[in-house]
Design an enzyme around this catalytic site. Structure first.
Site, mmCIF file in Angstrom:
data_model
loop_
_atom_site.group_PDB
_atom_site.id
_atom_site.type_symbol
_atom_site.label_atom_id
_atom_site.label_comp_id
_atom_site.label_asym_id
_atom_site.label_seq_id
_atom_site.Cartn_x
_atom_site.Cartn_y
_atom_site.Cartn_z
ATOM 1 N N SER A 1 0.792 -1.230 0.000
ATOM 2 C CA SER A 1 0.000 0.000 0.000
ATOM 3 C C SER A 1 0.823 1.278 0.000
ATOM 4 O O SER A 1 0.309 2.339 -0.349
ATOM 5 C CB SER A 1 -0.958 0.022 1.190
ATOM 6 N N LYS B 1 0.643 4.771 6.733
ATOM 7 C CA LYS B 1 0.046 5.625 5.703
ATOM 8 C C LYS B 1 0.616 7.029 5.828
ATOM 9 O O LYS B 1 1.207 7.410 6.831
ATOM 10 C CB LYS B 1 -1.478 5.706 5.850
#
Length: 191
Positions: free
Chosen positions: A37, A81
């Site tokens: 990701s 993230k």
């Protein structure tokens, strides 16, 4: 001569102890990337140094480790993230990797320029206000990231710290590139 050998033996013992402590501290304050990701910035298996003492100093574009809601387990899952929206910001996201930000208290609109994002068709979201005490987090791998587009805002208390340094693999170790930025949007072009 014996004194010299004894002193050098003590010095070697102290150096070994210090090295062991440094390894233990590095492992205790690190996290391993799991998944794609955050590619190409972070890769699966990278071991990252986590600054837990800076969790109250998070800034836009920092990469953080946080607990996010899990759709599978109903509990929380640890994620890495990038912080895009800060408390008080207004955010609008489209599926074609266009993210607009109006920073808290500002009238100007900016587009997030992240060289890692590639375009994919999709609908634009309405403008959302980032609540106080929360962040809007996105992965660098636009098409393969479960992030705030899926689970919404992440509470600041759920952030464990920010990652700033790749420890392993040794061939790619070093500081994380900071090439993400806000660029002004021309008047009339903000959706």
């Amino acid at each position: 001569m014996r004194k010299v050998l004894a002193v050098s033996g003590v010095g070697a013992g102290i150096a070994a102890f210090v090295a062991l402590v440094l390894v233990v501290v590095a492992l205790a304050f690190s996290v391993t990337v799991d998944g794609a990701s955050m590619e190409p910035t972070l890769r699966d298996g990278d071991r990252m140094f986590l600054e837990v003492w800076t969790r109250d100093e998070i800034e836009r574009f920092d990469i953080v480790e946080a607990d996010a809601p899990s759709a599978v387990s109903g509990g929380a899952v640890r994620i890495l993230k990038r912080v895009i929206g800060m408390p008080g910001d207004r955010i609008s996201v489209s599926g074609d990797a266009r993210v607009l930000v109006r920073p808290a208290g500002a009238e100007e609109t900016y587009v997030v320029e992240n060289p890692a994002w590639s375009a994919e068709p999709g609908a634009e979201l309405e403008w959302r206000a980032v609540p106080e005490g929360a962040y809007w987090l996105l992965g660098d791998n636009w098409g393969a990231s479960t992030d705030s587009r899926s689970f919404g805002f992440v509470d600041a208390e759920a952030v464990h710290g920010r990652v700033v340094f790749r420890m392993l693999p040794l061939g790619r170790n070093g500081a994380i590139a900071g090439d993400v930025r806000l660029a002004p949007v021309e008047p009339g072009s903000a959706r």
